[in-house]
Write a protein that holds these residues in place. Structure first.
Motif, PDB file in Angstrom:
ATOM      1  N   ILE A   1     -78.328 -67.310 -15.348  1.00  0.00           N
ATOM      2  CA  ILE A   1     -77.170 -67.943 -14.712  1.00  0.00           C
ATOM      3  C   ILE A   1     -76.541 -68.955 -15.663  1.00  0.00           C
ATOM      4  CG2 ILE A   1     -76.456 -69.471 -12.815  1.00  0.00           C
ATOM      5  CD1 ILE A   1     -77.062 -66.668 -11.843  1.00  0.00           C
ATOM      6  N   PHE A   2     -77.394 -69.741 -16.330  1.00  0.00           N
ATOM      7  CA  PHE A   2     -76.896 -70.753 -17.255  1.00  0.00           C
ATOM      8  C   PHE A   2     -76.059 -70.116 -18.360  1.00  0.00           C
ATOM      9  CE2 PHE A   2     -77.102 -73.300 -21.081  1.00  0.00           C
ATOM     10  CZ  PHE A   2     -76.710 -74.541 -20.618  1.00  0.00           C
ATOM     11  N   ILE A   3     -76.512 -69.001 -18.910  1.00  0.00           N
ATOM     12  CA  ILE A   3     -75.777 -68.329 -19.983  1.00  0.00           C
ATOM     13  C   ILE A   3     -74.373 -67.947 -19.506  1.00  0.00           C
ATOM     14  CG2 ILE A   3     -75.654 -66.202 -21.363  1.00  0.00           C
ATOM     15  CD1 ILE A   3     -78.789 -66.445 -21.551  1.00  0.00           C
ATOM     16  N   ILE A   4     -74.286 -67.304 -18.356  1.00  0.00           N
ATOM     17  CA  ILE A   4     -72.983 -66.891 -17.819  1.00  0.00           C
ATOM     18  C   ILE A   4     -72.105 -68.109 -17.546  1.00  0.00           C
ATOM     19  CG2 ILE A   4     -71.853 -65.934 -15.760  1.00  0.00           C
ATOM     20  CD1 ILE A   4     -72.809 -63.832 -17.701  1.00  0.00           C
ATOM     21  N   MET A   5     -72.685 -69.126 -16.920  1.00  0.00           N
ATOM     22  CA  MET A   5     -71.888 -70.298 -16.575  1.00  0.00           C
ATOM     23  C   MET A   5     -71.443 -71.064 -17.822  1.00  0.00           C
ATOM     24  SD  MET A   5     -73.517 -71.624 -13.018  1.00  0.00           S
ATOM     25  CE  MET A   5     -72.160 -72.768 -12.791  1.00  0.00           C
ATOM     26  N   ALA A   6     -72.277 -71.103 -18.851  1.00  0.00           N
ATOM     27  CA  ALA A   6     -71.885 -71.770 -20.096  1.00  0.00           C
ATOM     28  C   ALA A   6     -70.726 -71.027 -20.762  1.00  0.00           C
ATOM     29  CB  ALA A   6     -73.079 -71.877 -21.034  1.00  0.00           C
ATOM     30  N   ILE A   7     -70.777 -69.707 -20.733  1.00  0.00           N
ATOM     31  CA  ILE A   7     -69.671 -68.921 -21.294  1.00  0.00           C
ATOM     32  C   ILE A   7     -68.389 -69.193 -20.504  1.00  0.00           C
ATOM     33  CG2 ILE A   7     -68.774 -66.568 -21.592  1.00  0.00           C
ATOM     34  CD1 ILE A   7     -71.711 -65.729 -22.240  1.00  0.00           C
ATOM     35  N   LEU A   8     -68.490 -69.186 -19.173  1.00  0.00           N
ATOM     36  CA  LEU A   8     -67.315 -69.439 -18.339  1.00  0.00           C
ATOM     37  C   LEU A   8     -66.794 -70.866 -18.519  1.00  0.00           C
ATOM     38  CD1 LEU A   8     -68.373 -67.592 -15.057  1.00  0.00           C
ATOM     39  CD2 LEU A   8     -66.638 -66.874 -16.724  1.00  0.00           C
ATOM     40  N   TRP A   9     -67.716 -71.829 -18.618  1.00  0.00           N
ATOM     41  CA  TRP A   9     -67.312 -73.235 -18.824  1.00  0.00           C
ATOM     42  C   TRP A   9     -66.565 -73.368 -20.149  1.00  0.00           C
ATOM     43  CZ3 TRP A   9     -68.371 -77.553 -15.660  1.00  0.00           C
ATOM     44  CH2 TRP A   9     -67.997 -78.785 -16.218  1.00  0.00           C
ATOM     45  N   GLY A  10     -67.123 -72.784 -21.200  1.00  0.00           N
ATOM     46  CA  GLY A  10     -66.471 -72.847 -22.503  1.00  0.00           C
ATOM     47  C   GLY A  10     -65.086 -72.230 -22.477  1.00  0.00           C
ATOM     48  N   TRP A  11     -64.951 -71.138 -21.747  1.00  0.00           N
ATOM     49  CA  TRP A  11     -63.671 -70.439 -21.648  1.00  0.00           C
ATOM     50  C   TRP A  11     -62.656 -71.270 -20.863  1.00  0.00           C
ATOM     51  CZ3 TRP A  11     -62.851 -65.793 -17.919  1.00  0.00           C
ATOM     52  CH2 TRP A  11     -61.595 -65.224 -18.128  1.00  0.00           C
ATOM     53  N   LYS A  12     -63.052 -71.770 -19.691  1.00  0.00           N
ATOM     54  CA  LYS A  12     -62.099 -72.451 -18.814  1.00  0.00           C
ATOM     55  C   LYS A  12     -61.894 -73.920 -19.168  1.00  0.00           C
ATOM     56  CE  LYS A  12     -60.910 -69.012 -16.400  1.00  0.00           C
ATOM     57  NZ  LYS A  12     -59.564 -68.508 -16.569  1.00  0.00           N
ATOM     58  N   VAL A  13     -62.925 -74.593 -19.679  1.00  0.00           N
ATOM     59  CA  VAL A  13     -62.818 -76.030 -19.941  1.00  0.00           C
ATOM     60  C   VAL A  13     -62.500 -76.313 -21.405  1.00  0.00           C
ATOM     61  CG1 VAL A  13     -64.069 -78.229 -19.875  1.00  0.00           C
ATOM     62  CG2 VAL A  13     -64.331 -76.593 -18.001  1.00  0.00           C
ATOM     63  N   ASP A  14     -63.150 -75.613 -22.326  1.00  0.00           N
ATOM     64  CA  ASP A  14     -62.981 -75.879 -23.754  1.00  0.00           C
ATOM     65  C   ASP A  14     -62.001 -74.936 -24.453  1.00  0.00           C
ATOM     66  OD1 ASP A  14     -64.419 -78.147 -24.201  1.00  0.00           O
ATOM     67  OD2 ASP A  14     -66.232 -77.123 -24.860  1.00  0.00           O
ATOM     68  N   GLY A  15     -61.548 -73.898 -23.757  1.00  0.00           N
ATOM     69  CA  GLY A  15     -60.606 -72.967 -24.364  1.00  0.00           C
ATOM     70  C   GLY A  15     -61.247 -71.971 -25.321  1.00  0.00           C
ATOM     71  N   PHE A  16     -62.587 -71.860 -25.287  1.00  0.00           N
ATOM     72  CA  PHE A  16     -63.318 -70.892 -26.097  1.00  0.00           C
ATOM     73  C   PHE A  16     -63.151 -69.523 -25.451  1.00  0.00           C
ATOM     74  CE2 PHE A  16     -67.348 -68.515 -25.950  1.00  0.00           C
ATOM     75  CZ  PHE A  16     -67.497 -68.202 -27.287  1.00  0.00           C
ATOM     76  N   ILE A  17     -62.701 -68.550 -26.206  1.00  0.00           N
ATOM     77  CA  ILE A  17     -62.491 -67.212 -25.654  1.00  0.00           C
ATOM     78  C   ILE A  17     -63.711 -66.347 -25.977  1.00  0.00           C
ATOM     79  CG2 ILE A  17     -61.055 -65.144 -25.702  1.00  0.00           C
ATOM     80  CD1 ILE A  17     -58.718 -67.013 -26.478  1.00  0.00           C
ATOM     81  N   PRO A  18     -64.439 -65.926 -24.933  1.00  0.00           N
ATOM     82  CA  PRO A  18     -65.622 -65.097 -25.183  1.00  0.00           C
ATOM     83  C   PRO A  18     -65.218 -63.733 -25.747  1.00  0.00           C
ATOM     84  CG  PRO A  18     -65.280 -65.432 -22.816  1.00  0.00           C
ATOM     85  CD  PRO A  18     -64.223 -66.197 -23.529  1.00  0.00           C
ATOM     86  N   ASP A  19     -66.022 -63.257 -26.694  1.00  0.00           N
ATOM     87  CA  ASP A  19     -65.768 -61.910 -27.224  1.00  0.00           C
ATOM     88  C   ASP A  19     -66.664 -60.907 -26.500  1.00  0.00           C
ATOM     89  OD1 ASP A  19     -68.330 -62.049 -28.380  1.00  0.00           O
ATOM     90  OD2 ASP A  19     -67.549 -62.521 -30.366  1.00  0.00           O
ATOM     91  N   ARG A  20     -66.579 -59.663 -26.895  1.00  0.00           N
ATOM     92  CA  ARG A  20     -67.330 -58.622 -26.185  1.00  0.00           C
ATOM     93  C   ARG A  20     -68.826 -58.836 -26.279  1.00  0.00           C
ATOM     94  NH1 ARG A  20     -65.860 -53.558 -30.046  1.00  0.00           N
ATOM     95  NH2 ARG A  20     -66.512 -54.577 -31.964  1.00  0.00           N
ATOM     96  N   TYR A  21     -69.309 -59.431 -27.371  1.00  0.00           N
ATOM     97  CA  TYR A  21     -70.738 -59.673 -27.503  1.00  0.00           C
ATOM     98  C   TYR A  21     -71.196 -60.803 -26.580  1.00  0.00           C
ATOM     99  CZ  TYR A  21     -70.094 -56.596 -31.430  1.00  0.00           C
ATOM    100  OH  TYR A  21     -69.761 -55.527 -32.213  1.00  0.00           O
ATOM    101  N   ASP A  22     -70.356 -61.784 -26.367  1.00  0.00           N
ATOM    102  CA  ASP A  22     -70.668 -62.822 -25.376  1.00  0.00           C
ATOM    103  C   ASP A  22     -70.778 -62.190 -23.989  1.00  0.00           C
ATOM    104  OD1 ASP A  22     -70.511 -64.987 -27.246  1.00  0.00           O
ATOM    105  OD2 ASP A  22     -68.321 -64.978 -27.050  1.00  0.00           O
ATOM    106  N   ILE A  23     -69.839 -61.323 -23.675  1.00  0.00           N
ATOM    107  CA  ILE A  23     -69.822 -60.685 -22.357  1.00  0.00           C
ATOM    108  C   ILE A  23     -71.013 -59.755 -22.183  1.00  0.00           C
ATOM    109  CG2 ILE A  23     -68.517 -59.095 -20.867  1.00  0.00           C
ATOM    110  CD1 ILE A  23     -65.963 -60.390 -22.190  1.00  0.00           C
ATOM    111  N   ILE A  24     -71.295 -58.939 -23.189  1.00  0.00           N
ATOM    112  CA  ILE A  24     -72.447 -58.033 -23.115  1.00  0.00           C
ATOM    113  C   ILE A  24     -73.742 -58.830 -22.989  1.00  0.00           C
ATOM    114  CG2 ILE A  24     -73.833 -56.353 -24.418  1.00  0.00           C
ATOM    115  CD1 ILE A  24     -71.082 -55.364 -25.604  1.00  0.00           C
TER     116      ILE A  24
END
Length: 109
Positions: free
Chosen positions: A68-91
């Motif tokens: 859960i932490f991994i998914i939420m950290a990716i989402l937090w980075g995307w929505k709060v920090d503007g980090f765009i996850p790539d396909r490897y982040d998603i996979i």
């Protein structure tokens, strides 16, 4: 319903851990006022309490929470920090969620 409640607790714990950690990050790395760190510390304490509300044992809860932490950290980075996850982040996030579901919700004898 029990699985839904458990997932809700994981999400709440994730918001507390990531949110609290982010407040401390802002205080130390972005030169925000000291009270950012104090609020972050309080939120991190709340995270520790929320995790105890799960019905499974400590090791299983914390192992499953990692997914859960991994998914939420990716989402937090995307929505709060503007980090765009790539396909490897998603996979990687999907793999982590599958592992989390197996650890936490697989039927056991």
């Amino acid at each position: 319903m029990r699985i839904f409640y458990s997932i809700l607790l994981f999400v709440l714990a994730g918001l507390c851990e990531i949110g609290g950690g982010y407040m401390i990050w802002l205080w130390l790395r972005e030169n925000k006022p000291w009270w950012f760190g104090a609020i972050g510390a309080i939120i991190l304490i709340i995270y520790g309490v929320v995790a105890t509300w799960q019905s499974a044992n400590f090791g299983r809860v914390y192992a499953a929470y990692g997914g859960i932490f991994i998914i939420m950290a990716i989402l937090w980075g995307w929505k709060v920090d503007g980090f765009i996850p790539d396909r490897y982040d998603i996979i990687g996030g999907i793999v982590a969620l599958i592992g989390m579901a197996i650890i936490m919700y697989a039927p056991r004898n």
